[in-house]
Design an enzyme around this catalytic site. Structure first.
Site, PDB file in Angstrom:
ATOM      1  N   ARG A   1     -17.738   4.885 -17.605  1.00  0.00           N
ATOM      2  CA  ARG A   1     -17.701   5.509 -18.922  1.00  0.00           C
ATOM      3  C   ARG A   1     -16.997   6.850 -18.796  1.00  0.00           C
ATOM      4  NH1 ARG A   1     -24.188   6.829 -19.486  1.00  0.00           N
ATOM      5  NH2 ARG A   1     -24.365   8.144 -17.636  1.00  0.00           N
TER       6      ARG A   1
ATOM      7  N   ARG B   1     -12.319  17.001 -14.569  1.00  0.00           N
ATOM      8  CA  ARG B   1     -12.063  18.091 -15.512  1.00  0.00           C
ATOM      9  C   ARG B   1     -12.550  19.425 -14.967  1.00  0.00           C
ATOM     10  NH1 ARG B   1     -14.627  16.035 -20.924  1.00  0.00           N
ATOM     11  NH2 ARG B   1     -13.913  18.061 -21.662  1.00  0.00           N
TER      12      ARG B   1
ATOM     13  N   TYR C   1      -7.214   9.075 -11.115  1.00  0.00           N
ATOM     14  CA  TYR C   1      -6.991   9.713 -12.409  1.00  0.00           C
ATOM     15  C   TYR C   1      -5.725  10.541 -12.361  1.00  0.00           C
ATOM     16  CZ  TYR C   1     -11.832   8.785 -13.965  1.00  0.00           C
ATOM     17  OH  TYR C   1     -13.003   8.196 -14.358  1.00  0.00           O
TER      18      TYR C   1
ATOM     19  N   ASP D   1     -15.735  10.615 -21.017  1.00  0.00           N
ATOM     20  CA  ASP D   1     -16.029  11.467 -22.162  1.00  0.00           C
ATOM     21  C   ASP D   1     -15.109  11.116 -23.330  1.00  0.00           C
ATOM     22  OD1 ASP D   1     -17.923  12.823 -20.669  1.00  0.00           O
ATOM     23  OD2 ASP D   1     -16.487  14.319 -19.964  1.00  0.00           O
TER      24      ASP D   1
END
Length: 203
Positions: A5, A152, A67, A7
């Protein structure tokens, strides 16, 4: 069951989910991809159905994930909600020096949201590098697993390095402190993309 999952506002160009069916061949006859896409919102596109063993798990069987995070430096309407606009000048060389240090550590508690359901904050990062693009930067990071908000938070701290707000010694101290409050703020979700997931049984 999805492979993970993210954000709100985070993108994915590679994403897997598993589901159980009695007859895989029926899916081919029914042209299941077309039917699935007809039910999905336009922002999501199913590309392929891959038969796997009965106990395969999209989330827990993944052996690596990657990522990318995109930054641009000038206002561009076509990058709205697709990349992060940074108006400060960044020292990319020292940011890459800091990113390389991540490969020397395994405990990334300082970059994780608190009160998560994980049993360990250990991850093995195998790649972390910035590359220049025509109008910005792209940061690529790969690991065996990621913690909630980890990429992040890492980006927010690396940008502090690029702005000369902290140095490499500070960066090491932040990681070794294992304290989230010492690291930088989480950067906006819009620049983050899940781009690769690896499984031992999918080539």
């Amino acid at each position: 069951m999805g492979c993970g999952r993210t954000d709100a506002g985070v993108h994915a160009t590679d994403f897997y989910a598993h589901f159980d069916v009695e007859n895989v061949e029926e899916l081919k006859v029914l042209n299941a991809i077309t039917g699935i896409n007809a039910m999905l919102p336009y922002q999501i596109a199913a590309k392929q159905i891959i038969p796997v063993h009965d106990d395969a798990h999209a989330r827990f069987d993944a052996t690596a994930r990657a990522y990318k995070y995109y930054i641009h430096f000038e206002k561009n309407p076509f990058k709205l909600n697709r990349s992060w606009l940074v108006k400060d000048k960044l020292d990319v060389e020292v940011m890459n020096d800091a990113a390389a240090l991540l490969l020397n550590y395994t405990d990334f508690s300082c970059f994780s949201k608190s009160n998560t359901q994980t049993f360990t904050n250990n991850c093995k990062i195998t790649k972390a590098v910035f590359e220049q693009t025509e109008d910005g930067l792209v940061f690529t990071i790969q690991a065996d697993r990621f913690l909630r908000n980890m990429v992040r938070a890492i980006m927010g701290t690396l940008v502090q390095i690029g702005k000369k707000e902290i140095n490499l010694t500070d960066f090491k101290a932040i990681i070794e402190s294992k304290n989230r409050s010492n690291a930088g703020q989480s950067v906006p979700a819009c620049g983050l993309y899940l781009v690769k997931i690896e499984y031992p049984y999918i080539r």
